[in-house]
Scaffold this motif. Structure first.
Motif, PDB file in Angstrom:
ATOM      1  N   TYR A   1      -4.768   6.985   1.167  1.00 16.69           N
ATOM      2  CA  TYR A   1      -3.955   5.776   1.041  1.00 16.69           C
ATOM      3  C   TYR A   1      -4.673   4.772   0.155  1.00 16.69           C
ATOM      4  O   TYR A   1      -5.893   4.788   0.031  1.00 16.69           O
ATOM      5  CB  TYR A   1      -3.627   5.175   2.408  1.00 16.69           C
ATOM      6  CG  TYR A   1      -4.798   5.099   3.360  1.00 16.69           C
ATOM      7  CD1 TYR A   1      -5.770   4.111   3.242  1.00 16.69           C
ATOM      8  CD2 TYR A   1      -4.925   6.032   4.378  1.00 16.69           C
ATOM      9  CE1 TYR A   1      -6.841   4.049   4.111  1.00 16.69           C
ATOM     10  CE2 TYR A   1      -5.992   5.981   5.270  1.00 16.69           C
ATOM     11  CZ  TYR A   1      -6.948   4.985   5.134  1.00 16.69           C
ATOM     12  OH  TYR A   1      -8.025   4.919   6.001  1.00 16.69           O
ATOM     13  N   SER A   2      -3.873   3.892  -0.453  1.00 13.84           N
ATOM     14  CA  SER A   2      -4.436   2.986  -1.457  1.00 13.84           C
ATOM     15  C   SER A   2      -3.497   1.811  -1.678  1.00 13.84           C
ATOM     16  O   SER A   2      -2.305   1.869  -1.333  1.00 13.84           O
ATOM     17  CB  SER A   2      -4.639   3.751  -2.771  1.00 13.84           C
ATOM     18  OG  SER A   2      -4.790   2.882  -3.866  1.00 13.84           O
TER      19      SER A   2
ATOM     20  N   PHE B   1       0.842  -1.183   0.000  1.00 13.96           N
ATOM     21  CA  PHE B   1       0.000   0.000   0.000  1.00 13.96           C
ATOM     22  C   PHE B   1       0.881   1.238   0.000  1.00 13.96           C
ATOM     23  O   PHE B   1       2.079   1.170   0.296  1.00 13.96           O
ATOM     24  CB  PHE B   1      -0.918   0.004   1.227  1.00 13.96           C
ATOM     25  CG  PHE B   1      -1.884  -1.140   1.258  1.00 13.96           C
ATOM     26  CD1 PHE B   1      -3.123  -1.038   0.654  1.00 13.96           C
ATOM     27  CD2 PHE B   1      -1.555  -2.339   1.882  1.00 13.96           C
ATOM     28  CE1 PHE B   1      -4.021  -2.094   0.669  1.00 13.96           C
ATOM     29  CE2 PHE B   1      -2.442  -3.401   1.911  1.00 13.96           C
ATOM     30  CZ  PHE B   1      -3.678  -3.277   1.298  1.00 13.96           C
ATOM     31  N   THR B   2       0.273   2.354  -0.321  1.00 18.65           N
ATOM     32  CA  THR B   2       1.042   3.599  -0.379  1.00 18.65           C
ATOM     33  C   THR B   2       0.172   4.774   0.038  1.00 18.65           C
ATOM     34  O   THR B   2      -1.057   4.739  -0.112  1.00 18.65           O
ATOM     35  CB  THR B   2       1.577   3.846  -1.801  1.00 18.65           C
ATOM     36  OG1 THR B   2       2.366   5.034  -1.809  1.00 18.65           O
ATOM     37  CG2 THR B   2       0.451   4.001  -2.805  1.00 18.65           C
ATOM     38  N   LEU B   3       0.820   5.803   0.571  1.00 17.24           N
ATOM     39  CA  LEU B   3       0.143   7.074   0.790  1.00 17.24           C
ATOM     40  C   LEU B   3       0.096   7.822  -0.530  1.00 17.24           C
ATOM     41  O   LEU B   3       1.041   7.754  -1.321  1.00 17.24           O
ATOM     42  CB  LEU B   3       0.877   7.899   1.837  1.00 17.24           C
ATOM     43  CG  LEU B   3       0.786   7.390   3.278  1.00 17.24           C
ATOM     44  CD1 LEU B   3       1.727   8.180   4.163  1.00 17.24           C
ATOM     45  CD2 LEU B   3      -0.629   7.495   3.807  1.00 17.24           C
TER      46      LEU B   3
ATOM     47  N   PHE C   1       4.182  -0.141   5.155  1.00 20.93           N
ATOM     48  CA  PHE C   1       2.772  -0.178   4.763  1.00 20.93           C
ATOM     49  C   PHE C   1       2.509  -1.321   3.786  1.00 20.93           C
ATOM     50  O   PHE C   1       2.618  -1.161   2.568  1.00 20.93           O
ATOM     51  CB  PHE C   1       2.396   1.171   4.161  1.00 20.93           C
ATOM     52  CG  PHE C   1       0.910   1.437   4.094  1.00 20.93           C
ATOM     53  CD1 PHE C   1      -0.021   0.581   4.671  1.00 20.93           C
ATOM     54  CD2 PHE C   1       0.429   2.582   3.450  1.00 20.93           C
ATOM     55  CE1 PHE C   1      -1.377   0.833   4.609  1.00 20.93           C
ATOM     56  CE2 PHE C   1      -0.926   2.851   3.376  1.00 20.93           C
ATOM     57  CZ  PHE C   1      -1.822   1.971   3.963  1.00 20.93           C
TER      58      PHE C   1
ATOM     59  N   SER D   1      -9.979   8.967   3.832  1.00 16.85           N
ATOM     60  CA  SER D   1      -9.737   7.612   4.319  1.00 16.85           C
ATOM     61  C   SER D   1     -10.756   6.641   3.745  1.00 16.85           C
ATOM     62  O   SER D   1     -11.682   7.030   3.030  1.00 16.85           O
ATOM     63  CB  SER D   1      -9.812   7.592   5.854  1.00 16.85           C
ATOM     64  OG  SER D   1      -8.887   8.499   6.416  1.00 16.85           O
TER      65      SER D   1
ATOM     66  N   THR E   1      -7.919  -2.113   3.984  1.00 17.25           N
ATOM     67  CA  THR E   1      -6.841  -1.151   3.745  1.00 17.25           C
ATOM     68  C   THR E   1      -6.719  -0.191   4.919  1.00 17.25           C
ATOM     69  O   THR E   1      -5.617   0.143   5.364  1.00 17.25           O
ATOM     70  CB  THR E   1      -7.119  -0.363   2.448  1.00 17.25           C
ATOM     71  OG1 THR E   1      -7.316  -1.279   1.381  1.00 17.25           O
ATOM     72  CG2 THR E   1      -5.961   0.558   2.123  1.00 17.25           C
TER      73      THR E   1
ATOM     74  N   PHE F   1      -3.549   0.297   7.435  1.00 21.96           N
ATOM     75  CA  PHE F   1      -2.922   1.599   7.671  1.00 21.96           C
ATOM     76  C   PHE F   1      -2.830   1.886   9.169  1.00 21.96           C
ATOM     77  O   PHE F   1      -1.795   2.341   9.676  1.00 21.96           O
ATOM     78  CB  PHE F   1      -3.734   2.680   6.962  1.00 21.96           C
ATOM     79  CG  PHE F   1      -3.219   4.065   7.172  1.00 21.96           C
ATOM     80  CD1 PHE F   1      -1.980   4.452   6.678  1.00 21.96           C
ATOM     81  CD2 PHE F   1      -3.973   5.003   7.880  1.00 21.96           C
ATOM     82  CE1 PHE F   1      -1.503   5.738   6.879  1.00 21.96           C
ATOM     83  CE2 PHE F   1      -3.510   6.281   8.082  1.00 21.96           C
ATOM     84  CZ  PHE F   1      -2.261   6.653   7.582  1.00 21.96           C
TER      85      PHE F   1
END
Length: 492
Positions: free
Chosen positions: A397-398, A290-292, A431, A333, A340, A344
């Motif tokens: 985030y995703s 995952f990433t911001l 993450f 969010s 997810t 996080f």
């Protein structure tokens, strides 16, 4: 693999050794059988003034057919024997011999030792480089002084041996052919049959797939982050197993697990199930990154873990406070119950829950809510990414694959580390989460659910998972990360 290997060994280790060959390029009568009007010298062949009774002519080619040079000492005869090759002509006597062709003028001096007897031609021990040859033309007559009327004479007999040559080293007859040799045609035919058979086996195995095909309809629910992988894998499965059908209800990990616990068939979750669902059985499928993600106008591309936690505690209200643009911070969010969001909170926020939403439009606080950072939540990964790209100052985030390459937004490094499998695998990028496939109890081994889960972990499914930026659990340097209860990032 075996056939070319044998061919190479034969060509370079066997055939490539010393080899001496000969060709009878002409063996014909010199009689004027057609009563030619002007036979000239051909009609006057004689020896010592006596006309030949049954003249014939033989043209013999001696050649080096191997891949190694032949020297004078390679001929298997006594050192004091000047002859290396002996040629006899059964039923005929020799009346004259000439050398008619040399592939190399250097052969001329060696052929000066040619000896002719009435019943034999002795050729000297001629050194020959690769592909060298020479030709000898012999004029012959019958040995009994009578014309042969019962057919052709026997073939010439050529005797010679090379030390260290192929087989027993004897000189062999080589034949000049027009077109492809029979042996080559047989080899080509064999290879064609082999290729066709291999293709049929491959196509047959490919259409059946490495796994067993199952029939029926399978309802799949759960993670929107993993949805693109699941949909592509399902299409690929149907290409191979057309009797299978899939229905999708991907509304988040929490809703998917709840539906499965009640009446579902298969659900995917970003991380482990919550307590209170003892009947659900998990199978690790993939290591998901995952990433911001920030709106591109924020000017921020790297955040420390401490800064991220301060942002979500509401302690930073403007991006300029941490080196970004003069833009208010807006946090977008996933809704509660999202895998997810749970990942996080567990991996990045150190187990601290996100505060509740205070905005519907993600730009302004709802009336009556306390002052502070704008917070909103969305149902799916796609909704979050769309809102981040459209909202100034937004941070969300995703799943990495879904966020990569989108216009209007930018990926954020955490503590200087990008979202890569290597960084996550070695503990420098926090993450990530294990994508788990859940069933209610253990499914029947022949069911579509069991078959599809196996398909996700075979080569085809693994290729699809990698194509979306994730990694099959079995390929990690530290596969224990995919096991239940891996260590989370501690709170500060």
């Amino acid at each position: 693999m075996v056939v070319p290997g044998i061919a190479a060994i034969y060509e370079f280790l066997v055939k490539g050794r010393k080899r001496l060959g000969y060709r009878v390029q002409m063996d014909t009568t010199a009689n004027d059988v057609g009563e030619t009007a002007a036979p000239g010298a051909l009609g006057e062949l004689s020896k010592e003034g006596v006309p030949l009774v049954d003249p014939s002519i033989v043209l013999l080619r001696i050649e080096n057919t191997g891949r190694t040079n032949i020297d004078e000492h390679d001929y298997a005869v006594r050192d004091d024997d000047r002859a290396g090759i002996r040629v006899s002509f059964p039923g005929r006597r020799v009346v004259g011999v000439v050398v008619t062709e040399l592939s190399d003028e250097n052969l001329r001096s060696s052929l000066s030792g040619l000896t002719v007897r009435e019943d034999l031609v002795e050729l000297p021990k001629v050194p020959m480089n690769r592909h060298d040859h020479y030709k000898v033309l012999a004029a012959l007559d019958s040995t009994d002084g009578r014309k042969k009327t019962d057919g052709a004479y026997p073939d010439p007999i050529v005797v010679g041996t090379i030390k260290g040559g192929v087989g027993d080293g004897r000189i062999i007859e080589t034949r000049s052919r027009i077109g492809t040799s029979r042996r080559a045609m047989m080899l080509i035919a064999f290879l064609v049959v082999l290729v066709v058979a291999q293709s049929l086996v491959f196509l047959r195995s490919d259409t059946r797939t490495p796994l067993d095909c199952a029939e029926g309809r399978l309802a799949i629910s759960g993670s929107t982050a993993f949805e693109p992988v699941i949909r592509e894998a399902a299409r690929s499965y149907q290409d191979v197993c057309p009797a299978a059908e899939f229905a999708f209800e991907m509304r988040g990990s929490g809703e998917g697990l709840l539906a499965l616990d009640q009446s579902g068939e298969l659900a995917f979750s970003d991380g482990e199930k919550p307590d209170g669902m003892p009947g659900l059985v998990a199978r690790p499928i993939a290591f998901v990154l995952f990433t911001l993600v920030v709106n591109a106008d924020t000017g921020v591309k790297d955040l420390t873990t401490a800064q991220i936690r301060r942002l979500y505690r509401g302690e930073i209200g403007n991006w300029k406070e941490i080196g970004g643009a003069d833009e208010a911070v807006r946090l977008i969010s996933r809704n509660p119950g999202s895998g997810t969001r749970a990942a996080f909170q567990r991996r990045v926020l150190g187990g601290v829950r996100e505060p509740g939403s205070n905005s519907d439009n993600c730009r302004d606080r709802d009336p009556g809510t306390p002052a502070g950072v704008v917070r909103c939540a969305r149902n799916s990964t796609e909704d979050v990414l769309r809102a981040v790209a459209d909202t100034p100052g937004a941070l969300g985030y995703s799943e990495l694959g879904a966020a990569t390459g989108r216009s209007g937004s930018a990926l954020v490094r955490i503590d200087g580390h990008p979202a890569t499998v290597d960084d996550a695998d070695h503990g420098t990028y926090p993450f990530w989460e294990t994508e788990l496939g859940y069933t209610f109890g253990d499914p029947d081994a022949h069911s579509l659910a069991a078959s599809f889960l196996r398909y996700l972990t075979n080569q085809v499914g693994a290729d699809i998972i990698r194509a979306h930026g994730d990694r099959p659990c079995a390929e990690l340097a530290n596969p224990q990360l995919c096991h239940p209860n891996p260590a989370a990032v501690p709170a500060d």
